[in-house]
Design an enzyme around this catalytic site. Structure first.
Site: not given
Ligand code: EPU
Length: 342
Positions: A168, A242, A338
C-alpha cells in the site's frame, strides 16, 4: 493570466469521496486532458494554490474544507498498445474506473487483473497505494506510467523500479507527493496466465461453485462475490475499504503476542517480517459493529470504518484514533491508516 479553464468555486466534494462526508473545495477543476494540467501550471494564481488530485475519492478522508484547487481526473481511454512473447500491454487513462477497466481486460480475454475486481477507485489512483487483494498487487502487473510533473511542467514516464512499490505504498506517497499527477498507466498482462488462488477465501468460493480449473473470469466472479459479502458498497454506505494497513511486525513480536493470543492471525512475509490481520486485532478489542456518533465500524469486517449517515470526516478520524489507542494498549501494535487524511 486569463484562462478559460472551467473552474468552479466553493464546490462540494460530498459526491466525490466514497465516505460521502461533506467538505468543500475552494476551487475545483475536472481534468479532461493532460493539456489542462500544463494550463494550470502556467497560471500563476492556480499554480500557487495547494493542490489535491482526486480520482474516485475512495482513499481519502476529508476532515475539513480544502483551501486550494482540486484536480478531478476524468481523462478517459483504454487501448492495447503492444505485445511481445511475455505479455500484452494495455494502457488505461487515469480517469477510467478501476473495476470497469478490469472488466474490459477480461472481456478482451486478457487475464492478470481478475483478483483486483471490484476495488473502488480509478486507474490513476491505483499505483499511488499499490492496490492489492487476494494475492495480487498492481505492481505484479505494472509496466509503466505517464505523469505530469508540477515541478518541471514536463510529462515523464516511470518504470516499475522508479515507482518504488511497497505494501500500500509507492514513491507517490513520498518524494513525488504533491508533485506528480498520473495521466495513464500501462499494464503488462501475462501471455502465460496462471490462476492465483492461494487465498482461502478464493479457494473456498471456487470450491462452493464446483470450479476446479478456474478461468480469469471465474476468479473475477468469485472475488466479486467475496467482496460483496464482506465489504460495504460505498454507493449504499460510505466507506473507504480497509481503513488501516495490516501492521508488519518482527517474528519475535509475533511470538510474544502468540504466547498470550494463540488465535492471532498472522502471515509470514517473503522478506522475513510478519503481517498481522488488523481486522482481527480491532475485532478482539470489541469494535466490530460499534457506532460513535454517525461513524461506525462495519458489522462484517472490523477493518472498515463507515459513515452511518451524516458523519463528518473529523468524527471518522476520532473513531479511528480511539481504535488505534485500544489496539496499541492491548497488543502494543500501532495501526497506520490506509487513506490519506486532509
Ligand atoms: N478478521 C477478523 N475480524 C474482522 C476482520 C477480519 O477476525 O472483523 C480476520 C479474518 O478472519 C481473517 C483475517 O482477519 O483471518 C484477514 O481478513 P481478510 O482476509 O478479510 O483480509 P484483510 O487482511 O482484512 C486485506 C486487504 C484488503 C483485501 C483483502 C484480501 C489490507 C489493509 N486489506 O484485508 O484490501 O481485499 O486482504 O486480499 O491489506 C483495501 O485495501 O481496501 C482492501 C479491502
Amino acid at each position: 493570466m486569463a484562462h478559460s479553464l472551467p473552474i468552479q468555486y466553493d464546490f462540494s466534494l460530498r459526491d466525490h469521496n466514497t465516505f460521502g462526508v461533506e467538505a468543500s473545495a475552494h476551487a475545483y477543476l475536472p481534468i479532461a486532458s493532460s493539456v489542462m494540467l500544463a494550463e494550470v501550471k502556467s497560471d500563476a494564481t492556480l499554480a500557487a494554490m495547494p493542490r489535491l488530485v482526486l480520482g474516485g475519492g475512495s482513499n481519502i478522508l476529508l476532515t475539513k474544507d480544502f483551501p486550494g484547487l482540486v484536480l478531478h481526473m476524468e481523462i478517459k481511454g483504454i487501448e492495447i498498445v503492444g505485445e511481445d512473447e511475455d505479455a500484452t500491454y494495455v494502457r488505461a487513462a487515469a480517469g477510467e474506473n478501476w473495476h470497469q477497466f478490469v472488466q474490459w481486460t477480461l472481456q478482451h480475454n486478457l487475464g492478470g487483473l481478475e483478483n483486483l475486481s471490484l476495488i473502488p477507485g480509478s486507474v490513476g489512483a491505483a499505483p499511488i497505494q499499490n492496490i492489492g487483494a487476494y494475492g495480487i498487487e498492481i505492481k505484479d502487473r505494472f509496466h509503466s506510467l505517464t505523469l505530469f510533473d508540477f515541478e518541471t511542467g514536463e510529462q515523464t514516464t516511470l518504470d516499475k523500479a522508479a515507482c518504488m512499490f511497497g505494501y500500500r505504498d509507492s514513491v507517490f506517497k513520498h518524494r513525488l507527493r504533491d508533485r506528480a499527477v498520473v495521466i495513464d498507466v500501462t499494464f503488462a498482462l501475462p501471455k502465460k496466465w496462471q490462476a492465483v488462488i492461494r487465498y482461502a477465501d478464493v479457494t473456498q468460493e471456487l470450491a462452493a461453485r464446483k470450479i476446479t480449473q478456474p478461468t480469469a473470469q471465474d476468479i473475477s466472479a468469485a472475488v466479486i462475490a467475496i467482496r460483496t459479502r464482506k465489504l460495504p458498497d460505498p454507493a449504499v454506505i460510505g466507506n473507504a475499504g480497509s481503513f488501516f494497513k495490516n501492521p508488519v511486525v518482527t517474528p519475535s513480536q509475533r511470538d510474544t503476542l502468540l504466547a498470550t493470543y494463540p488465535q492471532l492471525v498472522n502471515y509470514a512475509q517473503p522478506d522475513g517480517s510478519v503481517k498481522l490481520a488488523a481486522g482481527w486485532l480491532i475485532d478482539q478489542c470489541g469494535w466490530k459493529g460499534k457506532t460513535a456518533g454517525a461513524a461506525g465500524v462495519y458489522e462484517n469486517q472490523a477493518l472498515v470504518l463507515v459513515n452511518r449517515g451524516g458523519a463528518s470526516g473529523a468524527e471518522i478520524a476520532q473513531l479511528a484514533a480511539s481504535i488505534q489507542v485500544d489496539v496499541a494498549q492491548r497488543f502494543g501494535v500501532q495501526l497506520e491508516p490506509e487513506p490519506i487524511f486532509l
